[in-house]
Design an enzyme around this catalytic site. Structure first.
Site, PDB file in Angstrom:
ATOM      1  CB  CYS A 142      -5.919   9.135   8.463  1.00 12.51           C
ATOM      2  SG  CYS A 142      -4.047   9.245   8.116  1.00 12.51           S
ATOM      3  CD  GLU A 187      -8.600  10.149   3.983  1.00 10.83           C
ATOM      4  OE1 GLU A 187      -9.090   9.032   3.538  1.00 10.83           O
ATOM      5  OE2 GLU A 187      -8.194  10.743   4.990  1.00 10.83           O
TER       6      GLU A 187
END
Length: 224
Positions: free
Chosen positions: A2, A103
């Site tokens: 992340c 992402e």
DNA sequence: CCAGACGTTGTT
DNA sequence: GTCTGG
DNA sequence: CCAGACGTTGTT
DNA sequence: GTCTGG
């Protein structure tokens, strides 16, 4: 992993949703939060307190705070073994609040950004750790890291890691520093259920950490 | 013992 | 290629 | 995470 | 601070 997320929700909504103590500072809506920037965290201080900590953990022993740029994530699988994180797991647990995260799917030479949110579109809490670093003048710098785990089935289609998201029950445990049972804590650090999440492609403008506008969170519109 | 690292991801 | 800045 | 810089000297 | 490597 992340490495970028959003948190555009008003703090009044967060107060209610997470049972926070009254927040006495404004929160700007953020559509593209990058490492080294201040992020909204919650720690237990006789109540759930919202704070802003720098993203990228700078351990108390660090000589150069630049190390924080490499410490934006901690692997759940090894967080109880790494010297940098081990102690923090017992002493400095926090939540990092978000309403979506990004992402990138890497295929061939291309790189496509996606945003992942909860189906109910509510803000949620990442499992985090923090530490307090002091500069030569004794000024305190609070910084944090986000714990990652293997991706669930939904996210696995583009990437093999994802941040740990805690449900309400897990939040209470995570914030209770009286709880020191490693097995119990590590049991919280698992992939969030894919059936409660949505994923959609966003525009590449989110790639640049300097761009922090509402379009970052909008789905890409295809012309067919 | 002291010195030196301490992290993740993705790609090869 | 690798590091720094956001 | 991605984007963008990555060097030195001397002069202003 | 704590662990690993020598």
């Amino acid at each position: 992993m992340c490495g970028r997320f959003s948190m555009a929700e008003d703090f009044a909504v967060l107060e209610k949703l997470f049972n926070l103590e009254p927040v006495d500072f404004p929160l700007k809506p953020r559509y593209n939060i990058a490492p080294t920037q201040d992020v909204p965290v919650v720690i237990w201080e006789g109540g759930r307190r919202l704070k802003l900590f720098r993203w990228g953990l700078i351990p108390a022993w660090a000589k150069d705070p630049a190390i924080g740029q490499k410490m934006i994530n901690a692997r759940a699988e090894t967080v109880d073994q790494k010297p940098s994180f081990k102690n923090l797991l017992f002493r400095r647990r926090c939540l990092v609040l978000a309403d979506g995260f990004y992402e990138w799917e890497k295929t061939g030479g291309k790189k496509i950004p996606y945003r992942i949110v909860l189906k109910n579109r509510k803000p949620f809490a990442f499992a985090g750790l923090y530490d307090i670093w002091q500069d030569s003048g004794g000024r305190m710098l609070y910084s944090c890291t986000i714990i990652t785990t293997e991706a669930n089935k939904l996210i696995r289609s583009i990437h093999d890691r994802m941040p740990v998201i805690l449900n309400n029950k897990a939040i209470s445990v995570w914030l209770d520093l009286g709880i020191k049972d490693i097995a119990l804590l590590k049991n919280l650090l698992v992939p969030y259920p894919e059936e409660e999440m949505d994923i959609y492609e966003v525009a590449p403008l989110v790639n640049s950490p300097r761009v922090d506008i509402p379009q970052c969170i909008e789905p890409v519109k295809r012309l067919f």
